[in-house]
Design a protein around this motif. Structure first.
Motif, PDB file in Angstrom:
ATOM      1  N   SER A 116       3.075 -25.716  34.168  1.00 17.50           N
ATOM      2  CA  SER A 116       1.806 -26.180  34.740  1.00 17.50           C
ATOM      3  C   SER A 116       0.621 -25.444  34.127  1.00 17.50           C
ATOM      4  N   LYS A 117       0.791 -24.164  33.840  1.00 20.29           N
ATOM      5  CA  LYS A 117      -0.295 -23.392  33.226  1.00 20.29           C
ATOM      6  C   LYS A 117      -0.473 -23.757  31.755  1.00 20.29           C
ATOM      7  N   LEU A 118       0.636 -24.017  31.061  1.00 17.87           N
ATOM      8  CA  LEU A 118       0.537 -24.432  29.663  1.00 17.87           C
ATOM      9  C   LEU A 118      -0.168 -25.777  29.551  1.00 17.87           C
ATOM     10  N   ALA A 119       0.137 -26.698  30.444  1.00 17.75           N
ATOM     11  CA  ALA A 119      -0.539 -27.992  30.431  1.00 17.75           C
ATOM     12  C   ALA A 119      -2.040 -27.813  30.630  1.00 17.75           C
ATOM     13  N   ALA A 120      -2.428 -26.884  31.505  1.00 15.36           N
ATOM     14  CA  ALA A 120      -3.848 -26.609  31.725  1.00 15.36           C
ATOM     15  C   ALA A 120      -4.492 -26.062  30.455  1.00 15.36           C
ATOM     16  N   THR A 121      -3.787 -25.156  29.786  1.00 18.93           N
ATOM     17  CA  THR A 121      -4.316 -24.600  28.535  1.00 18.93           C
ATOM     18  C   THR A 121      -4.532 -25.701  27.505  1.00 18.93           C
ATOM     19  N   GLU A 122      -3.571 -26.602  27.372  1.00 21.92           N
ATOM     20  CA  GLU A 122      -3.704 -27.695  26.409  1.00 21.92           C
ATOM     21  C   GLU A 122      -4.876 -28.604  26.760  1.00 21.92           C
ATOM     22  N   LEU A 123      -5.113 -28.829  28.041  1.00 27.02           N
ATOM     23  CA  LEU A 123      -6.264 -29.623  28.458  1.00 27.02           C
ATOM     24  C   LEU A 123      -7.566 -28.956  28.042  1.00 27.02           C
ATOM     25  N   VAL A 124      -7.637 -27.641  28.248  1.00 32.89           N
ATOM     26  CA  VAL A 124      -8.856 -26.901  27.880  1.00 32.89           C
ATOM     27  C   VAL A 124      -9.078 -26.941  26.374  1.00 32.89           C
ATOM     28  N   LEU A 125      -8.023 -26.661  25.611  1.00 28.79           N
ATOM     29  CA  LEU A 125      -8.160 -26.606  24.159  1.00 28.79           C
ATOM     30  C   LEU A 125      -8.495 -27.982  23.562  1.00 28.79           C
ATOM     31  N   GLY A 126      -8.044 -29.040  24.210  1.00 28.69           N
ATOM     32  CA  GLY A 126      -8.309 -30.384  23.706  1.00 28.69           C
ATOM     33  C   GLY A 126      -9.546 -31.037  24.295  1.00 28.69           C
ATOM     34  N   SER A 127     -10.308 -30.294  25.078  1.00 27.54           N
ATOM     35  CA  SER A 127     -11.449 -30.872  25.791  1.00 27.54           C
ATOM     36  C   SER A 127     -12.694 -31.023  24.933  1.00 27.54           C
ATOM     37  N   GLY A 128     -12.755 -30.306  23.826  1.00 24.91           N
ATOM     38  CA  GLY A 128     -13.966 -30.312  23.015  1.00 24.91           C
ATOM     39  C   GLY A 128     -15.060 -29.410  23.562  1.00 24.91           C
ATOM     40  N   LEU A 129     -14.774 -28.661  24.615  1.00 24.52           N
ATOM     41  CA  LEU A 129     -15.748 -27.759  25.226  1.00 24.52           C
ATOM     42  C   LEU A 129     -15.802 -26.428  24.482  1.00 24.52           C
ATOM     43  N   ASP A 130     -16.877 -25.697  24.700  1.00 18.62           N
ATOM     44  CA  ASP A 130     -16.943 -24.299  24.265  1.00 18.62           C
ATOM     45  C   ASP A 130     -16.081 -23.520  25.257  1.00 18.62           C
ATOM     46  N   ALA A 131     -14.853 -23.207  24.871  1.00 17.28           N
ATOM     47  CA  ALA A 131     -13.904 -22.676  25.853  1.00 17.28           C
ATOM     48  C   ALA A 131     -12.974 -21.642  25.243  1.00 17.28           C
ATOM     49  N   VAL A 132     -12.534 -20.735  26.094  1.00 17.11           N
ATOM     50  CA  VAL A 132     -11.541 -19.736  25.725  1.00 17.11           C
ATOM     51  C   VAL A 132     -10.537 -19.617  26.866  1.00 17.11           C
ATOM     52  N   VAL A 133      -9.266 -19.440  26.524  1.00 16.22           N
ATOM     53  CA  VAL A 133      -8.204 -19.240  27.514  1.00 16.22           C
ATOM     54  C   VAL A 133      -7.680 -17.820  27.366  1.00 16.22           C
ATOM     55  N   LEU A 134      -7.768 -17.054  28.423  1.00 14.71           N
ATOM     56  CA  LEU A 134      -7.220 -15.693  28.434  1.00 14.71           C
ATOM     57  C   LEU A 134      -5.826 -15.755  29.038  1.00 14.71           C
ATOM     58  N   ARG A 135      -4.816 -15.500  28.203  1.00 15.54           N
ATOM     59  CA  ARG A 135      -3.436 -15.507  28.712  1.00 15.54           C
ATOM     60  C   ARG A 135      -3.121 -14.114  29.251  1.00 15.54           C
TER      61      ARG A 135
END
Length: 319
Positions: A134-153
């Protein structure tokens, strides 16, 4: 800097809020499901349109998402960890605020690692359970959103506020009960797993740094060192002043002696306390944290002994 913090009342969110409030340049707004949030909103059930209207009204420059669930079935985890993030991403895409997104992911997204290895951000994720999925799916959504975004694992957080149901929290509670009842021996289940523990206050520093940076993609947040739960238990016994023995029934032969003391034979002793890790990460996990150093200027400052001392202080004060 106007910051919208989602999940400010959670385990990590509370420390992120404290860190941001200590920065006089930050104007903080908290959004969450609780009554004490500045704005009440449930990401799992609320519409992206409603959140978009709020974003347009507040116009934050940074949105930090610390919300999520660590327990429950696959449906509940997906709702709170994946659907909720989809709502945030869609609302930010629709909004004209242009905010940067800092999403808190977790080390469980990687799944099991080869013992002795350090997991870098380019590792192929293979989560071993529904939480990591569920968390990996969220990360993929963020990375594919086109937003200025960073994921802290974030790997295995520890320190004050550690949930009583977590492995370290349960260990501290079992030790408190043993000391309270005068037990000279604490029987434990397997403590052989090794995890990368990082203090929650160091996590909050990383979130703050990520908010101010231009870094994008995935960044690991950990100590960079795997610690066997057995060794963490011995350190906890030392800081607690427990003078008995920790007897690991499923571990190597012989008692794990934490300090001077003698086991007290007792055929009626309660069953051993087990500390399984339901994170699907197997027996070993250790973060490669060079990216956090290079792109955020971040390094962990608080060692595990201090984290464990704070966990014990809270457990000892529990009635």
């Amino acid at each position: 800097m106007r910051v919208l913090l989602i999940g400010a009342n959670g385990y990590l969110g509370r420390f992120v809020a404290d860190r941001l409030l200590a920065d006089p340049a930050v104007q903080l707004t908290a959004l969450g499901r609780g009554d004490d949030a500045d704005v009440r909103f449930d990401l799992a059930t609320g519409s992206p349109g409603a959140l978009t209207r709020f974003l347009d009204a507040v116009h934050p420059q940074v949105v930090i998402n610390c919300a999520g669930a660590t327990r429950g079935g696959a449906r509940e985890l997906t709702r709170h960890n994946t659907v909720a993030v989809a709502t945030v991403c869609e609302a930010l895409r629709r909004s004209g605020c242009g905010a940067r997104l800092v999403q808190l992911g977790c080390g469980a997204e990687y799944g099991p690692s080869q013992p002795g290895s350090s997991t870098a951000e380019d590792a192929v994720p293979r989560p071993g359970g529904p939480y990591g999925v569920s968390k990996l799916a969220a990360t993929e959504l963020v990375l594919g959103s086109g937003l200025d975004a960073v994921v802290l694992r974030v790997f295995s957080p520890a320190g004050p506020g550690t949930p009583a149901g977590s492995p370290l929290g349960r260990l501290a509670e079992a030790m408190r009960r043993a000391m309270q009842s005068g037990d000279g021996e604490l029987k434990l289940g397997s403590l052989g797993v090794q995890r990368d523990f990082v203090d929650v206050r160091d996590v909050a520093r990383a979130v703050h740094a990520a908010s101010l940076s231009a870094a994008q993609g995935i960044i690991n947040i950990g100590s960079g060192r795997a610690v066997r739960l057995r060794d963490a238990a011995a350190v906890l016994a030392r800081v607690a002043g427990y003078g008995g023995t920790l007897h690991e029934l499923d571990g190597p032969p012989g008692p794990l002696r934490a300090a001077i003391g003698h086991p007290r034979p007792d055929p009626d002793h309660p069953a051993p306390v087990a500390y399984p890790y339901p994170d699907g990460c197997g027996s070993w996990q250790q973060a490669d944290v060079r990216t956090a150093r290079d792109r955020l200027g971040w390094r962990p400052r608080i060692n595990l002994e201090e984290s464990l001392a704070d966990i014990w202080m809270e457990a000892a004060c529990r009635i």
